[in-house]
Scaffold this motif. Structure first.
Motif, PDB file in Angstrom:
ATOM      1  N   ARG B 405      61.089   8.873  -2.036  1.00 19.50           N
ATOM      2  CA  ARG B 405      60.444   8.104  -3.087  1.00 19.50           C
ATOM      3  C   ARG B 405      61.076   6.733  -3.142  1.00 19.50           C
ATOM      4  O   ARG B 405      62.261   6.582  -2.861  1.00 19.50           O
ATOM      5  N   PHE B 407      62.031   5.347  -5.428  1.00 20.45           N
ATOM      6  CA  PHE B 407      63.041   5.348  -6.466  1.00 20.45           C
ATOM      7  C   PHE B 407      64.419   5.631  -5.882  1.00 20.45           C
ATOM      8  O   PHE B 407      65.435   5.473  -6.532  1.00 20.45           O
TER       9      PHE B 407
ATOM     10  N   PRO C   8      60.921  -1.171 -16.465  1.00 16.31           N
ATOM     11  CA  PRO C   8      60.490   0.216 -16.225  1.00 16.31           C
ATOM     12  C   PRO C   8      60.201   0.967 -17.524  1.00 16.31           C
ATOM     13  O   PRO C   8      59.345   1.851 -17.550  1.00 16.31           O
ATOM     14  N   GLY C  13      52.621   4.369 -16.083  1.00 17.46           N
ATOM     15  CA  GLY C  13      52.137   5.054 -14.887  1.00 17.46           C
ATOM     16  C   GLY C  13      50.631   5.074 -14.766  1.00 17.46           C
ATOM     17  O   GLY C  13      50.075   6.018 -14.222  1.00 17.46           O
ATOM     18  N   CYS C  14      49.957   4.057 -15.240  1.00 20.32           N
ATOM     19  CA  CYS C  14      48.489   4.053 -15.206  1.00 20.32           C
ATOM     20  C   CYS C  14      47.939   3.644 -13.851  1.00 20.32           C
ATOM     21  O   CYS C  14      46.758   3.831 -13.582  1.00 20.32           O
ATOM     22  N   HIS C  15      48.750   3.072 -13.009  1.00 15.57           N
ATOM     23  CA  HIS C  15      48.342   2.639 -11.665  1.00 15.57           C
ATOM     24  C   HIS C  15      47.349   1.475 -11.675  1.00 15.57           C
ATOM     25  O   HIS C  15      46.733   1.176 -10.659  1.00 15.57           O
ATOM     26  N   PHE C  46      53.508  -0.154  -5.754  1.00 18.08           N
ATOM     27  CA  PHE C  46      53.514   1.300  -5.801  1.00 18.08           C
ATOM     28  C   PHE C  46      54.179   1.744  -7.090  1.00 18.08           C
ATOM     29  O   PHE C  46      55.295   1.323  -7.384  1.00 18.08           O
ATOM     30  N   GLU C  48      56.051   4.383  -8.905  1.00 21.76           N
ATOM     31  CA  GLU C  48      56.857   5.545  -8.568  1.00 21.76           C
ATOM     32  C   GLU C  48      57.493   6.094  -9.838  1.00 21.76           C
ATOM     33  O   GLU C  48      57.607   5.390 -10.844  1.00 21.76           O
ATOM     34  N   THR C  49      57.901   7.329  -9.771  1.00 24.00           N
ATOM     35  CA  THR C  49      58.571   7.894 -10.931  1.00 24.00           C
ATOM     36  C   THR C  49      59.689   8.818 -10.487  1.00 24.00           C
ATOM     37  O   THR C  49      59.612   9.408  -9.408  1.00 24.00           O
ATOM     38  N   ASP C  50      60.710   8.903 -11.294  1.00 17.33           N
ATOM     39  CA  ASP C  50      61.747   9.902 -11.014  1.00 17.33           C
ATOM     40  C   ASP C  50      61.612  11.057 -11.994  1.00 17.33           C
ATOM     41  O   ASP C  50      62.504  11.867 -12.142  1.00 17.33           O
ATOM     42  N   THR C  53      61.442   7.995 -15.697  1.00 20.98           N
ATOM     43  CA  THR C  53      61.091   6.588 -15.801  1.00 20.98           C
ATOM     44  C   THR C  53      60.112   6.239 -14.698  1.00 20.98           C
ATOM     45  O   THR C  53      60.241   6.731 -13.574  1.00 20.98           O
ATOM     46  N   ASN C  54      59.147   5.414 -15.046  1.00 20.63           N
ATOM     47  CA  ASN C  54      58.211   4.949 -14.037  1.00 20.63           C
ATOM     48  C   ASN C  54      58.653   3.584 -13.549  1.00 20.63           C
ATOM     49  O   ASN C  54      59.208   2.795 -14.315  1.00 20.63           O
ATOM     50  N   LEU C  55      58.370   3.327 -12.303  1.00 20.81           N
ATOM     51  CA  LEU C  55      58.761   2.041 -11.750  1.00 20.81           C
ATOM     52  C   LEU C  55      57.651   1.498 -10.861  1.00 20.81           C
ATOM     53  O   LEU C  55      57.357   2.066  -9.820  1.00 20.81           O
ATOM     54  N   LEU C  57      56.742  -0.896  -8.185  1.00 16.84           N
ATOM     55  CA  LEU C  57      57.590  -1.612  -7.244  1.00 16.84           C
ATOM     56  C   LEU C  57      56.760  -2.281  -6.147  1.00 16.84           C
ATOM     57  O   LEU C  57      55.921  -1.639  -5.530  1.00 16.84           O
ATOM     58  N   PHE C 159      69.434   1.194 -17.701  1.00 11.26           N
ATOM     59  CA  PHE C 159      68.502   1.856 -16.803  1.00 11.26           C
ATOM     60  C   PHE C 159      69.219   2.681 -15.745  1.00 11.26           C
ATOM     61  O   PHE C 159      68.711   3.681 -15.269  1.00 11.26           O
ATOM     62  N   LYS C 161      71.011   5.323 -14.153  1.00 13.34           N
ATOM     63  CA  LYS C 161      71.434   6.681 -14.487  1.00 13.34           C
ATOM     64  C   LYS C 161      71.936   7.304 -13.199  1.00 13.34           C
ATOM     65  O   LYS C 161      71.192   7.422 -12.241  1.00 13.34           O
TER      66      LYS C 161
END
Lengths: 634, 421, 163
Positions: B405, B407, C8, C13-15, C46, C48-50, C53-55, C57, C159, C161
């Motif tokens: 990912r 991320f 973030p 995350g709506c794209h 893109f 992305e998410t973990d 959190t959404n990112l 990028l 942010f 983590k």
């Protein structure tokens, strides 16, 4: 966005400047704040039908399926069917209210009377009911029973109201496609079932279900509501009135009726007349009622109540500072009204159990207590008038004279003054000889994405200049009224030579002392059924199918789910149906292509036609009408 | 004392990067680049594409035609440096020119090793390093002719694929038991070998070329130690490279022929006015944790830039190199970086999917990613490369086997993500 | 210099950014036309998410771009004036060296065309399409000075983590 981009209505433009100065937020501000609007939603490729979602399809690649495996075509078709079920449910629920009222009247439990016994007789006859020897109450009960069966029967039989009024050729067509609805509630329920997770994935099957919804709306919604409302409140006849915010009166208590169901508003109008003295005691010159949206159309058509404004103007009406009370029922009521009302003195009163608005006062409506409730509401208005801040009042001068009330019956009656034995003949002859090129119904909403009224007015001016007779309902009729097109003077000004000649001949014969207006106001959005009745009658007269007529329908500024279900009904009837803004189906070429393509036209005779430019749309419609004329050999 | 001048030996990746970086800070003083070639800077990595007929000469050039003028660089073409006088700070070329420097960058690159095999000097035997090499091979290449490639490394295989694209019959003779033995493990090499075979390229492993046979000094084929004979109209030799440091031989910078120049973190050699970058330099390898010879393009560019910055008087440290390579054969993409053939003490996670044609290998040292191989699906490989460079300890290394990912190691790079260094 | 900054915490995350990016890089640059005409396009941003959190990028247009350093064909070069890392499609040979080098995975492979695609920061627009499309302000195109040091610090401290 400049004021001119927001609306072409001069009164609305003036009020927009006022709300800006007053710091009041309106629908256009919120549209702006919503930008950019989601492309997935715009294309219809977002699915929220299960808790594994929300899913969205990438129109340019992966992901091309939702979690469950549904692709863009399935998702778009499912979403469309749910939209249609929503629109259909609104009209059927509306009709249900009217039928319940009729039943209550028959039982003697309602504060209403039956105003048009002739229509009740006609309906009963058409339904195959015994009319001889039955009194009005009995007959009303029998008709109401039949109507209730149309909503809910427990057989696989076709919906009664559809069976009684649909032309044979249409019935056969629909039967072949397997889209004949059984009863309204069942089909709406089935649409919800069909579109829930893991049921129907076939876009074509889903689109057929859409057609079915259209038929439910057309017959158990529009037609049934109009028929029963005519029975209870009377069938409209040509009537003069005025339109636009200038109808509000600075020295009067101003009450606005807004929404769609006339059951309460009829009573409010009645009580406004009854409580004039109280208003005068409160320092007003009297009580003035005006309408917004289709409740407004209903009381205009039957009682000549002036029209304040259409959908996009509802907040602006409050901004005049002269509206003391706005009573609302259901559909197209912006929740923001309560906020706008707070900035001025007007009160918002909601009345229906399914339509409450935070910040509005709720006075629950019932058939039995309708009078008492109407009385209470009008008294509130008088009380509110006393709180009015005269310094905040600014009523635009704009008001335009209109003629409305053109029910099917009224049109036939006017025509019968030309030819009493064969009333439709003059109209049909005019179409045949080309004096009238064809007919177009403009219906439906305003949509903040389009300049208010611009599409309606631009398109209709083009059409009537080309000798196309236009009939209008709903917010389209408001738009055309504000633009002066519902007045006989517009015939001389805008109509083509052929159309002018016919309208003048009929108008003079009918004793109007001049031409008919070039646009005939046929009522509210449920009154689109009147247009259907007229087309069926014309087709019958000519011995052809509705799909062969040189006609088209148009929703130039559609906004509501109802516009989609009405449009689908029109397409199912065999009519080319223009929409001035594309519905959320473009994410699937299968769905969009089917709705607008030759396939659906070959099956049903009608199809959707998307064109955002009103002039191009008028050209496209005229081209279609000419093609239909050629096919008829005229 | 002569006026201040930057002199750069070499006109490729490291040399150009250094010159550009010097000019970022110093627009005034002379910058002189010396090259033994006739061309403006071009990409050596593209020579196989040129050979394949995929690119024209024009496509090879790295910079626009006015590059040297615009940056005020004095490009001395066709001059080979033969000696450097560290005392006098003068570079001497084969044309007899003496060029004074105050700061010298050696970015002279490397040359192909030529194995000692009888007949290796026959006509028709080539290396593939320079544009001229590619031009010569291209002149000789032709549809239906036989080509033998000696060596199974990246350059050899790129040459093989290029000649295959020219519709030649190509045989690759590899001495070890796999192709790309410096870069890939056996599994990954197996994927490449299968792909080459599928393309129609013959790969013979564990071979020893004994003789390059010729007629009238023109190559006719290659004879193996076992006696097997492979006819050849062209032989391309790809047996690795050695740094071009001959002009330092005998100084304390280079004690044996073909040895690289060891540099510190500033790309500085033991002579503080002489820097080295690219294929001549021996740099600190981040994952080997030792000085290693990583002669690859990206390292050359980065080292050149670091050297240039330091030469211009801006202190700048090189983070260290890692080996990494990307290659595509007939649509099969392979990327490998860091340690790919781990010895003991390292952990390996592997995932092979022959049906999908993918292979992934991750090598860890104490939960730090120190190497990887991706075959078939190389998307976002840089996330792994970045993770190697970050030296970050991972709490859940297993998760790296999933599709990486974006991320992945954002946190360690957060400053850069947000452009807030 | 204006930069694309990402918050973030605001990304839902709506794209929408991805869709807007693809539309901007389609031939017609119009959602309806691109979809109706089946124009091929791809996003270079893109989301992305973990899981927490959404990112969103896209190419960070790094000051020291690892991709351009690795690019052996000269297709990727950093423009010193604008700070953009520019991509010249005609020069790309599809060697994927940049894909190997970019630590953000922000470079996509178009394996059919054998070229990469990456964010070009919308040369035809004042504000890049992704920032323009973001309904929550998670992607902003701002003068770098407008972002206070506090804010930068918050990103860096809150942010991060460790996993």
């Amino acid at each position: 966005m400049s004021v001119k981009d927001k609306t072409v209505d001069p009164a609305a433009q003036q009020m927009l400047q006022k709300v800006q100065a007053d710091g009041v937020e309106t629908v256009w501000d919120r549209l702006q704040e919503q930008q950019p609007q989601c492309g997935f939603g715009t294309l219809g490729i977002c699915c929220r039908n299960c808790l594994q979602g929300p899913c969205r399809i990438n129109p340019f690649g992966k992901p091309d399926r939702g979690v469950c495996g549904a692709d863009a075509h399935t998702i778009v078709a499912r979403n469309l069917l749910r939209n249609l079920a929503g629109g259909t449910a609104a009209h059927v629920d509306h009709a249900y209210d009217a039928v319940e009222a009729l039943y209550a009247i028959a039982e003697g439990n309602a504060g209403y009377q039956i105003k048009d016994e002739g229509k009740l007789q006609a309906i009963a006859t058409r339904l195959g009911l015994e009319t001889e020897g039955r009194d009005t109450g009995e007959l009303a009960k029998a008709v109401a029973q039949k109507a209730l069966e149309t909503f809910t029967n427990h057989t696989d039989d076709t919906m009664g109201w559809l069976k009684a009024w649909a032309p044979r050729e249409r019935l056969d067509t629909w039967r072949e496609l397997g889209v004949l609805p059984r009863n309204a509630d069942r089909e709406i329920r089935e649409a919800m079932h069909q579109t829930t997770m893991g049921v129907d994935a076939d876009p074509v099957n889903l689109l057929l279900a859409c057609v079915k919804q259209g038929l439910v709306d057309g017959f158990a919604g529009l037609k049934l509501a109009t028929d029963i409302q005519d029975v209870i409140f009377g069938t409209p006849k040509p009537i003069q009135s005025e339109t636009n915010l200038g109808v509000l009166k600075a020295d009067h208590v101003n009450v606005i009726v807004h929404g769609h169901v006339p059951l309460l508003s009829e009573k409010v109008v009645e009580w406004c007349n009854k409580l004039e003295d109280e208003a005068r005691e409160a320092g007003a010159a009297g009580i003035n009622v005006a309408g917004i949206c289709c409740t407004g159309n209903e009381v205009l058509m039957r009682q000549g109540v002036p029209q304040a404004t259409n959908f996009l103007g509802q907040e602006l009406a409050l901004a005049t500072g002269a509206v003391d009370l706005m009573v609302v029922d259901v559909q197209c009521i912006m929740p923001s009204l309560a906020n706008v009302a707070q900035c001025y003195h007007g009160e918002i009163v909601s009345t229906m159990p399914i339509a409450k608005i935070p910040g509005a006062e709720h006075v629950p409506f019932s058939f039995e207590e309708a009078d008492r409730q109407a009385e209470k509401i009008v008294r509130k208005a008088i009380k509110s008038f006393k709180k009015r801040d005269k310094n905040k009042v600014q009523i635009p001068d704009e008001k335009v004279s209109i003629v409305a009330g053109f029910s099917m019956e009224a049109i036939v009656e006017a025509l019968s003054k030309v030819n009493a034995d064969d009333p439709l003949k003059p109209l049909v002859d005019s179409i045949k000889d080309g004096a009238i090129l064809g007919a177009v119904a403009t219906v439906g909403c305003n949509n903040a994405k389009a300049t208010q009224d611009l599409n309606h007015v631009t398109m209709v001016k083009e059409l009537i200049a080309s000798d196309v007779l236009v009939v209008a309902t709903g917010c389209s009729a408001y738009a055309l009224g504000k633009a002066g097109l519902l007045h006989p003077d517009a015939t001389a000004k805008y109509a083509g030579e052929g159309l002018k000649k016919v309208l003048t001949a009929v108008g003079e014969a009918a004793g109007l002392g001049g031409p008919l207006p070039p646009v005939l106001h046929m009522g509210s959005c449920v009154d689109n059924s009147r247009i259907g009745d007229l087309l069926v009658a014309l087709a019958d007269y000519l011995g052809v199918s509705v799909k062969d007529l040189p006609v088209a329908a148009s929703a130039p500024e559609p906004q509501h789910e109802k516009a989609l279900s009405i449009g689908t009904w029109a397409v199912a009837m065999g009519i080319l149906t223009h929409v001035g803004l594309p519905p959320a189906v473009l994410g699937s070429d299968v769905v969009a292509g089917t709705l607008t393509g030759e396939k659906i036209e070959s099956l049903l005779g009608g199809r959707f036609y998307v064109e955002t430019d009103p002039k191009a749309a008028a050209d496209g419609i005229i081209k279609h009408i000419k093609a239909k004329r050629r096919a008829l050999g005229i | 004392m002569p006026p201040m001048a930057y002199v750069i030996i070499g006109n490729s990746a490291a040399g150009i990067a250094a010159a550009e970086r010097i000019r970022r800070y110093d627009r005034e003083k002379p910058v002189i680049i010396i090259t033994d070639e006739q061309y403006s800077a071009y990409s050596r990595c593209l020579t196989s594409y040129y050979l394949a007929g995929q690119l024209t000469e024009r496509d090879m050039y790295l910079r626009p035609a006015d590059f040297y003028d615009r940056l005020g660089i004095d490009l001395k073409r066709r001059q080979k440096v033969v000696a450097v006088d560290q005392e006098k700070k003068v570079v001497v070329t084969d044309k007899g020119q003496s060029i004074s420097y105050t700061k010298l960058l050696v970015a002279a690159g490397a040359s192909p090793k030529v194995p000692v095999i009888p007949g290796i000097n026959s006509r028709g035997v080539y290396q593939l390093r320079t544009l001229d090499d590619a031009k010569k091979i291209a002149m000789d290449a032709g549809e239906g002719k036989n080509a033998v490639i000696l060596g199974g490394g990246l350059v050899s295989l790129k040459a093989a694929a290029a000649l295959w694209q020219r519709k030649m019959q190509v045989t690759v003779l590899v001495s070890s038991n796999q192709v790309m033995s410096q870069t890939l493990d056996q599994t990954a090499a197996g994927f490449v070998e299968s792909k080459l075979k599928e393309m129609g390229i013959t790969v013979k492993k564990q071979t020893r070329a004994m003789l390059v046979e010729n007629r009238n000094n023109r190559v006719t084929g290659v004879r193996l130690a076992g006696g097997e004979f492979f006819p050849a109209d062209i032989v391309v030799v790809g047996k690795g490279v050695r740094p071009n440091t001959g002009f330092f031989l005998g100084t304390d910078l280079v004690n044996e022929a073909g040895a690289p120049l060891r540099v510190n973190r500033y790309q500085q050699t033991a002579d503080q006015d002489i820097y080295a970058a690219g294929d001549v330099a021996l740099t600190y390898d981040l994952v080997q944790e030792d000085y290693t010879y990583n002669a690859i393009w990206p390292n050359a560019v980065e080292q050149g830039a670091v050297a240039g910055e330091n030469m211009a008087g801006i202190s700048c440290e090189y983070a260290g190199s890692i080996s990494m390579n990307s290659a595509v054969f007939g649509g099969l993409s392979v990327i490998a970086a860091g340690i790919t053939r781990p010895g003991s003490g390292l952990q390996v996670l592997e995932e092979e999917n022959p049906r999908a044609g993918t292979y992934k290998k991750l090598v860890f040292a104490e939960n730090r990613l120190v190497g990887y191989i991706l075959v078939g699906d190389t998307a976002r490989a840089g996330l792994y490369t970045g993770l190697i460079k970050s030296r970050k300890k991972l709490t859940n290394p297993d998760s790296l086997l999933e599709k990486p990912r974006r991320f992945l190691h954002i946190n360690s790079h957060l400053g850069t993500v947000l452009n807030v260094n | 210099m204006q930069q694309l900054l990402i918050d973030p915490d605001r990304c839902l995350g709506c794209h929408s950014c991805e869709l807007a990016c693809a539309v901007e890089h389609a031939l017609s640059k119009d959602l309806f036309a691109a979809v109706l005409n089946k124009e091929s396009s791809a996003a270079s941003i893109f989301v992305e998410t973990d899981g927490e959190t959404n990112l969103p990028l896209q190419c960070r247009h790094c000051q020291e771009p690892a991709c351009a350093n690795a690019c052996m064909s000269g297709a990727l070069q950093r423009d010193a004036e604008t700070g953009k890392v520019l991509f010249n499609r005609d020069r790309c040979v599809g060697c994927w060296m940049c894909v190997m080098a970019c630590p953000f995975g922000a470079i996509e492979q178009d394996r059919g065309q054998k070229v990469i695609s990456k964010c070009d920061r919308c040369p035809d627009r004042e504000v890049p399409a992704c920032a323009g499309a973001c309904p929550t302000g998670a992607i902003k195109f701002v003068e770098i000075a407008e972002y206070s040091s506090d804010r930068r610090k918050r990103y860096l401290t809150e942010f991060v983590k460790e996993r």
